[in-house]
Design a protein around this motif. Structure first.
Motif, short mmCIF file in Angstrom:
data_model
loop_
_atom_site.label_atom_id
_atom_site.label_comp_id
_atom_site.label_asym_id
_atom_site.label_seq_id
_atom_site.Cartn_x
_atom_site.Cartn_y
_atom_site.Cartn_z
N UNK A 40 47.05 36.48 37.31
CA UNK A 40 46.32 35.73 38.41
C UNK A 40 45.20 35.19 37.59
N UNK A 41 44.75 33.78 38.10
CA UNK A 41 43.51 33.22 37.68
C UNK A 41 42.81 32.69 39.13
N UNK A 42 41.40 32.87 39.19
CA UNK A 42 40.93 32.22 40.28
C UNK A 42 39.50 31.81 40.38
N UNK A 76 40.16 36.72 36.72
CA UNK A 76 41.40 36.76 35.77
C UNK A 76 42.21 38.29 36.06
N UNK A 77 43.18 38.27 36.15
CA UNK A 77 43.99 39.71 36.02
C UNK A 77 45.34 39.60 36.32
N UNK A 92 50.10 47.40 42.08
CA UNK A 92 48.97 47.83 41.42
C UNK A 92 48.27 46.72 40.44
N UNK A 93 47.08 46.51 40.61
CA UNK A 93 46.59 45.25 39.90
C UNK A 93 45.27 45.82 39.07
N UNK A 94 44.90 44.95 38.08
CA UNK A 94 43.70 45.14 37.40
C UNK A 94 43.22 43.85 37.35
N UNK A 95 41.83 43.72 37.57
CA UNK A 95 41.13 42.07 37.92
C UNK A 95 39.76 42.42 37.19
N UNK A 96 39.51 41.27 36.59
CA UNK A 96 38.07 40.91 36.28
C UNK A 96 37.57 39.67 36.95
N UNK A 97 36.34 39.99 37.56
CA UNK A 97 35.64 38.77 38.15
C UNK A 97 34.36 38.68 37.88
N UNK A 98 33.59 37.41 37.90
CA UNK A 98 32.49 37.23 37.63
C UNK A 98 31.89 35.94 38.11
N UNK A 99 30.36 36.15 38.67
CA UNK A 99 29.95 35.02 39.24
C UNK A 99 28.57 34.69 38.56
N UNK A 100 28.02 33.58 38.44
CA UNK A 100 26.95 33.23 37.87
C UNK A 100 25.72 33.71 38.75
N UNK A 121 34.90 44.99 36.82
CA UNK A 121 36.47 45.11 36.58
C UNK A 121 36.86 46.13 37.71
N UNK A 122 38.19 45.96 38.07
CA UNK A 122 38.63 46.94 39.26
C UNK A 122 40.01 47.42 39.06
#
Length: 225
Positions: A40-42, A76-77, A92-100, A121-122
């Motif tokens: 995944x990308x987002x 991303x994840x 099951x998933x692992x995701x990293x996400x970040x906002x400014x 991270x989750x």
């Protein structure tokens, strides 16, 4: 470190959204049974938040609140799942996400970083249901509800870093399109609500309390094994 449970209203709201979607959806067509994986990308987003801080020695001191302006960022994840062949899937998933993030003005003295952000991270477990909205053998829409363990929530502002953990629930909506016998494309939107999180300074003193509720638009590429 103080941990705050996710508010019950968050779970009720998420369950209501999923229930309404399932009630309004056509009967699912039979889906492929077996193991699959998705990358995944987002584009991640989060509304501005109010920070409450304490224990910070740099002026201003004491327990105070201030607004934190947030911009869009990236997600991303990946996910590993199993389709049961009757429309239901679990993954099951692992995701990293970040906002400014902007500097709200209370961080300890230090360089003003250009990469200030609010990130996590989750690891999550999602239950999803495929529904037939397009009447196509190749395209299926889906709705889902998941439990997420935020292994780290991290805020970098004004040269200072704060981190913590938390728990949340997420709602997922999307569609999948078969590109081949095993290859498929995924596009969706997701919303995560972890309620109130507590972040402690990684160096020195200081503690921040704020809400964490990001949402994201995602695209993915998957493979059925």
């Amino acid at each position: 470190m103080t941990r705050h449970p996710t508010p019950n209203r968050s779970l009720r709201r998420a369950a209501l959204c999923l229930g309404l979607a399932l009630a309004a959806a056509p009967v699912a067509q039979a889906s492929d049974e077996g193991l699959y994986a998705t990358a995944l990308l987002g584009l991640a987003n989060q509304s501005d938040q109010t920070l409450t801080w304490s224990g910070i020695t740099a002026p201003p001191s004491g327990n105070q609140s201030r607004n934190l302006a947030l911009d869009s960022g990236l997600l991303g994840g990946g996910a590993l799942g199993w389709a049961f062949g009757n429309g239901w899937r679990v993954e099951g998933e692992f995701v990293y996400q970040s906002v400014g993030a902007g500097n709200p003005g209370f961080a300890a003295p230090g360089p003003q970083g250009n990469g200030d952000n609010f990130a996590s991270t989750s690891a999550a477990v999602n239950l999803l249901y495929d529904v037939d909205l397009f009447g196509s053998d190749k395209a299926k829409t889906y709705v889902g509800l998941g439990y997420a363990r935020l292994t780290e929530v991290d805020m970098d502002i004004g040269g200072s870093s704060y981190s913590g953990t938390g728990d949340g629930f997420q709602v997922l909506f999307g569609a999948r399109y078969d590109l081949g016998e095993n290859l498929f494309m995924d596009a969706g939107v997701r919303w995560l609500d972890a309620g109130k999180v507590t972040l402690d300074a990684e160096r020195g003193n200081g503690r921040i309390e704020t809400d964490y509720a990001p949402w994201a638009l995602t695209v993915g590429l998957g493979w059925r094994f």
